[in-house]
Design a protein around this motif. Sequence first.
Motif, PDB file in Angstrom:
ATOM      1  N   MET A  46       0.839  -1.210   0.000  1.00 43.21           N
ATOM      2  CA  MET A  46       0.000   0.000   0.000  1.00 43.21           C
ATOM      3  C   MET A  46       0.871   1.255   0.000  1.00 43.21           C
ATOM      4  O   MET A  46       0.456   2.303   0.506  1.00 43.21           O
ATOM      5  N   SER A  47       2.066   1.128  -0.569  1.00 43.69           N
ATOM      6  CA  SER A  47       3.018   2.241  -0.535  1.00 43.69           C
ATOM      7  C   SER A  47       2.397   3.545  -1.070  1.00 43.69           C
ATOM      8  O   SER A  47       1.779   3.562  -2.133  1.00 43.69           O
ATOM      9  N   VAL A  48       2.589   4.610  -0.332  1.00 46.60           N
ATOM     10  CA  VAL A  48       2.116   5.924  -0.773  1.00 46.60           C
ATOM     11  C   VAL A  48       3.000   6.423  -1.913  1.00 46.60           C
ATOM     12  O   VAL A  48       2.523   7.012  -2.887  1.00 46.60           O
ATOM     13  N   GLU A  49       4.281   6.159  -1.796  1.00 54.95           N
ATOM     14  CA  GLU A  49       5.238   6.611  -2.808  1.00 54.95           C
ATOM     15  C   GLU A  49       5.281   5.611  -3.973  1.00 54.95           C
ATOM     16  O   GLU A  49       4.995   4.426  -3.786  1.00 54.95           O
ATOM     17  N   PRO A  50       5.672   6.084  -5.171  1.00 53.06           N
ATOM     18  CA  PRO A  50       5.774   5.147  -6.309  1.00 53.06           C
ATOM     19  C   PRO A  50       6.791   4.051  -6.015  1.00 53.06           C
ATOM     20  O   PRO A  50       7.753   4.270  -5.269  1.00 53.06           O
ATOM     21  N   LEU A  51       6.555   2.844  -6.567  1.00 51.61           N
ATOM     22  CA  LEU A  51       7.488   1.727  -6.397  1.00 51.61           C
ATOM     23  C   LEU A  51       7.935   1.273  -7.783  1.00 51.61           C
ATOM     24  O   LEU A  51       7.139   1.310  -8.737  1.00 51.61           O
ATOM     25  N   PRO A  52       9.180   0.808  -7.907  1.00 52.58           N
ATOM     26  CA  PRO A  52       9.593   0.225  -9.195  1.00 52.58           C
ATOM     27  C   PRO A  52       8.747  -1.010  -9.493  1.00 52.58           C
ATOM     28  O   PRO A  52       8.294  -1.697  -8.565  1.00 52.58           O
TER      29      PRO A  52
END
Length: 402
Positions: free
Chosen positions: A91-97
């Motif tokens: 549920m990462s708020v920041e973009p993920l690779p």
Amino acid sequence: MRRLRLLTAGESHGPAISGVLEGLPAGLRVSTALVDRDLRRRQHGYGSGRRMLIERDRVVWTAGLRFGRTLGSPLGFRVDNLDWPNWAERMSVEPLPDERRPKPITLARPGHADLAGAIKYDTDDVRDVLERASARSTVARVLAGAVARQLLAANGVRIWSYVEQLGPVRAFPDAADSLAAVPADWPARDLRVPSPLRCPDPDAERLMIAEVDACAEAGDSIGGAFVVVAEGVPVGLGSAAEWDTRLDAALAAATMSIQAVKAVGIGEGFAVAGMRGSEVHDEVDLGAASGGWERASNRAGGIEGGMSNGMSIVVRAAVKPVSTLRKPLGSVDIVTGAPGKAHIERTDIAIMPRAAIVGEAMVALVLADALLTSFGGDTLGDLQAAVRRRRGRTGRPASSLG
Ligand SMILES: Cc1cc2nc3c(=O)[nH]c(=O)nc-3n(C[C@H](O)[C@H](O)[C@H](O)COP(=O)(O)O)c2cc1C
């Protein structure tokens, strides 16, 4: 709602559920312990999933209170999701690779928000939709409702509930009206130590538990019904003046807004369709003992002409079986179009005891709003004085008021 405004935010597996309740008068003493008690009650119930074992919902106030009393400013609050660390990446708020992103969920559950939401928001990952559609968001409603309940209690109103039906099993099956058979000490007992399914008929509750067990065994879910009662409501909340000022309409909308609620009745509700007028309406009497307006029956459920009539308000709700099934139904992959079985998410089997607590909260919010709309007041004292005046003029016929 006309005077209170509630805005909530938060995903089921995000960091927190939060909200703002605006429009409370100043000077209301808010007990954090009573708010946490309702949050705990929302977590209780036989047939609940494992999530409820992880969470220990507690309010964190962020605005609107000083020395335990409301200031008249917006009330801000938050409940942290203890499960969040296990979901921080998914549920990462920041973009993920791309290589760290979880596999998208593409098999929508029939009966959930998944398919309509995926089309609406143009996503190929149903999690984008289900995280907010999930009933985890009801934490904020129960929290705000617990504050509304304290405002109502300070004005002589008490709200309670019970589970009336689970699948084919009904509480007090021999009674014409289950509410009349509920023991007088039920609301207090339910607050102290709730029974497994919050059903006041122990024989029926045993059968209900067996139904839940049978569903668990079969990988299925089961629906039911709950009743919310509000006692001590002053006469004249809501109005007959306009369609959107009717109290019954507001209660129905608020109760229907609870996830999985599919029908709402006030008093006899759907049953009135099969009855005659003489069997439905509550005859008016001037009570010999009290000298005030009385009714021997309350089939109207405390509302006539869109206004509270002084009798207890009775709201019934039918709840569908939850749509996440451990033996999933057929679905179609939203990306490939290939047939498959619906996605499985950690899930409850039966939700009536918990949905009823959300029902209490929604009824409390609507009644608190209606109370403030009718009687106004910048302070609790102003409000209480106006409510007392109304109560004074509704106890007896006008001709005896000297
Ligand atoms: C207290 C509560 C708990 C719920 N738990 C679940 C659950 O564990 N699994 C599930 O599929 N639905 C659950 N639901 C119902 C879904 O949130 C609901 O069916 C879904 O959001 C779709 O909305 P609708 O049923 O109103 O159409 C729950 C509802 C409530 C009120």
